[in-house]
Design a protein around this motif. Structure first.
Motif, PDB file in Angstrom:
ATOM      1  N   GLU A   2       0.842  -1.184   0.000  1.00 48.22           N
ATOM      2  CA  GLU A   2       0.000   0.000   0.000  1.00 48.22           C
ATOM      3  C   GLU A   2       0.880   1.238   0.000  1.00 48.22           C
ATOM      4  N   ARG A   3       0.415   2.277  -0.666  1.00 47.02           N
ATOM      5  CA  ARG A   3       1.120   3.556  -0.677  1.00 47.02           C
ATOM      6  C   ARG A   3       0.157   4.626  -0.199  1.00 47.02           C
ATOM      7  N   TYR A   4       0.689   5.548   0.598  1.00 43.12           N
ATOM      8  CA  TYR A   4      -0.127   6.623   1.147  1.00 43.12           C
ATOM      9  C   TYR A   4       0.431   7.968   0.691  1.00 43.12           C
ATOM     10  N   ASN A   5      -0.449   8.889   0.434  1.00 44.62           N
ATOM     11  CA  ASN A   5      -0.053  10.262   0.127  1.00 44.62           C
ATOM     12  C   ASN A   5      -0.542  11.122   1.288  1.00 44.62           C
ATOM     13  N   ILE A   6       0.331  11.326   2.258  1.00 43.00           N
ATOM     14  CA  ILE A   6      -0.025  12.060   3.470  1.00 43.00           C
ATOM     15  C   ILE A   6       0.723  13.388   3.450  1.00 43.00           C
ATOM     16  N   PRO A   7       0.011  14.513   3.453  1.00 42.83           N
ATOM     17  CA  PRO A   7       0.714  15.800   3.518  1.00 42.83           C
ATOM     18  C   PRO A   7       1.548  15.883   4.797  1.00 42.83           C
ATOM     19  N   ILE A   8       2.779  16.359   4.669  1.00 40.19           N
ATOM     20  CA  ILE A   8       3.703  16.431   5.804  1.00 40.19           C
ATOM     21  C   ILE A   8       3.107  17.236   6.951  1.00 40.19           C
ATOM     22  N   LYS A   9       2.409  18.323   6.631  1.00 35.88           N
ATOM     23  CA  LYS A   9       1.836  19.176   7.674  1.00 35.88           C
ATOM     24  C   LYS A   9       0.785  18.443   8.506  1.00 35.88           C
ATOM     25  N   ASP A  10       0.213  17.368   7.974  1.00 35.95           N
ATOM     26  CA  ASP A  10      -0.818  16.611   8.694  1.00 35.95           C
ATOM     27  C   ASP A  10      -0.251  15.555   9.633  1.00 35.95           C
ATOM     28  N   ILE A  11       1.025  15.222   9.466  1.00 39.55           N
ATOM     29  CA  ILE A  11       1.641  14.192  10.313  1.00 39.55           C
ATOM     30  C   ILE A  11       1.922  14.790  11.690  1.00 39.55           C
ATOM     31  N   ILE A  12       1.376  14.170  12.716  1.00 35.50           N
ATOM     32  CA  ILE A  12       1.604  14.621  14.093  1.00 35.50           C
ATOM     33  C   ILE A  12       2.888  13.998  14.625  1.00 35.50           C
ATOM     34  N   TYR A  13       3.008  12.688  14.491  1.00 37.08           N
ATOM     35  CA  TYR A  13       4.242  11.999  14.887  1.00 37.08           C
ATOM     36  C   TYR A  13       4.305  10.644  14.222  1.00 37.08           C
ATOM     37  N   ILE A  14       5.484  10.059  14.282  1.00 38.45           N
ATOM     38  CA  ILE A  14       5.729   8.738  13.703  1.00 38.45           C
ATOM     39  C   ILE A  14       6.322   7.858  14.788  1.00 38.45           C
ATOM     40  N   GLU A  15       5.792   6.660  14.878  1.00 38.67           N
ATOM     41  CA  GLU A  15       6.293   5.684  15.848  1.00 38.67           C
ATOM     42  C   GLU A  15       6.894   4.512  15.096  1.00 38.67           C
ATOM     43  N   GLY A  16       8.069   4.074  15.518  1.00 41.44           N
ATOM     44  CA  GLY A  16       8.719   2.942  14.880  1.00 41.44           C
ATOM     45  C   GLY A  16       9.111   1.889  15.892  1.00 41.44           C
ATOM     46  N   TYR A  17       8.869   0.632  15.526  1.00 41.55           N
ATOM     47  CA  TYR A  17       9.249  -0.476  16.395  1.00 41.55           C
ATOM     48  C   TYR A  17       9.483  -1.704  15.527  1.00 41.55           C
ATOM     49  N   ASN A  18      10.690  -2.269  15.598  1.00 50.82           N
ATOM     50  CA  ASN A  18      11.028  -3.479  14.829  1.00 50.82           C
ATOM     51  C   ASN A  18      10.672  -3.363  13.348  1.00 50.82           C
ATOM     52  N   ARG A  19      11.098  -2.285  12.720  1.00 51.92           N
ATOM     53  CA  ARG A  19      10.861  -2.042  11.287  1.00 51.92           C
ATOM     54  C   ARG A  19       9.382  -1.908  10.932  1.00 51.92           C
ATOM     55  N   HIS A  20       8.544  -1.655  11.918  1.00 51.42           N
ATOM     56  CA  HIS A  20       7.123  -1.400  11.686  1.00 51.42           C
ATOM     57  C   HIS A  20       6.874   0.062  12.057  1.00 51.42           C
ATOM     58  N   LEU A  21       6.419   0.856  11.105  1.00 47.33           N
ATOM     59  CA  LEU A  21       6.184   2.273  11.338  1.00 47.33           C
ATOM     60  C   LEU A  21       4.701   2.590  11.316  1.00 47.33           C
ATOM     61  N   THR A  22       4.307   3.491  12.211  1.00 44.77           N
ATOM     62  CA  THR A  22       2.930   3.991  12.222  1.00 44.77           C
ATOM     63  C   THR A  22       3.003   5.508  12.183  1.00 44.77           C
ATOM     64  N   VAL A  23       2.307   6.086  11.195  1.00 46.66           N
ATOM     65  CA  VAL A  23       2.222   7.535  11.051  1.00 46.66           C
ATOM     66  C   VAL A  23       0.879   7.953  11.635  1.00 46.66           C
ATOM     67  N   TYR A  24       0.916   8.899  12.570  1.00 46.78           N
ATOM     68  CA  TYR A  24      -0.303   9.367  13.229  1.00 46.78           C
ATOM     69  C   TYR A  24      -0.669  10.751  12.705  1.00 46.78           C
ATOM     70  N   THR A  25      -1.918  10.884  12.270  1.00 43.14           N
ATOM     71  CA  THR A  25      -2.463  12.166  11.831  1.00 43.14           C
ATOM     72  C   THR A  25      -3.775  12.392  12.574  1.00 43.14           C
ATOM     73  N   ALA A  26      -4.342  13.576  12.437  1.00 44.77           N
ATOM     74  CA  ALA A  26      -5.640  13.845  13.070  1.00 44.77           C
ATOM     75  C   ALA A  26      -6.731  12.979  12.446  1.00 44.77           C
ATOM     76  N   GLU A  27      -6.555  12.586  11.189  1.00 49.61           N
ATOM     77  CA  GLU A  27      -7.563  11.784  10.478  1.00 49.61           C
ATOM     78  C   GLU A  27      -7.435  10.293  10.711  1.00 49.61           C
ATOM     79  N   GLY A  28      -6.274   9.826  11.198  1.00 47.58           N
ATOM     80  CA  GLY A  28      -6.116   8.396  11.417  1.00 47.58           C
ATOM     81  C   GLY A  28      -4.666   7.964  11.469  1.00 47.58           C
ATOM     82  N   GLU A  29      -4.477   6.655  11.420  1.00 44.60           N
ATOM     83  CA  GLU A  29      -3.155   6.045  11.500  1.00 44.60           C
ATOM     84  C   GLU A  29      -2.867   5.292  10.209  1.00 44.60           C
TER      85      GLU A  29
END
Length: 142
Positions: A2-29
């Motif tokens: 899957e590919r996501y087009n997330i505007p940088i300004k919308d990203i609140i933070y990014i969490e990484g653990y064991n090569r698994h990344l989650t991008v958190y925005t106000a609209e979702g993860e």
């Protein structure tokens, strides 16, 4: 894949653990596989800050910087590691100085970009702005 087009300004933070990344925005993860260091290297010039081995935060979304955590715009509390705390505070203070100086958003982004480049040379924010003023003929701000 899957590919996501997330505007940088919308990203609140990014969490990484064991090569698994989650991008958190106000609209979702949004989750994907990768290394947080690789993502951070691309986003640091856009105002992201590495506060912990597993977290990179968007400084534009920081509500509060406490002694041991960062409170984000969505009220998430992200822990700051002791090893990264001093540098994180220094970068965040500089980000705020640039963010609230006079000028358009493009100028602010330009200054922050140069701050990140010259950070390795241990130049102060005033020195960077003075250099920038010489380069583009703008009046000195500080």
């Amino acid at each position: 894949n899957e590919r996501y087009n997330i505007p940088i300004k919308d990203i609140i933070y990014i969490e990484g653990y064991n090569r698994h990344l989650t991008v958190y925005t106000a609209e979702g993860e949004y989750s994907f596989v990768g290394k947080i260091q690789n993502v951070y290297e691309k986003l640091c010039i856009h105002g992201f800050l590495r506060v912990h081995q597993g977290y990179a935060v968007n400084m534009a979304h920081i509500k509060q910087f406490t002694t041991d955590e960062v409170i984000m715009s969505d009220d998430t509390r992200v822990m700051i590691s002791a090893r990264r705390k001093s540098e994180a505070l220094k970068r965040y203070d500089s980000f705020l100085s640039i963010k609230y100086c006079k000028g358009a958003p493009l100028f602010t982004a330009f200054l922050f970009f140069f701050y990140e480049i010259f950070l390795s040379f241990n130049l102060s924010l005033s020195a960077i702005i003075a250099i920038n003023s010489l380069l583009v003929g703008l009046p000195r701000l500080f």
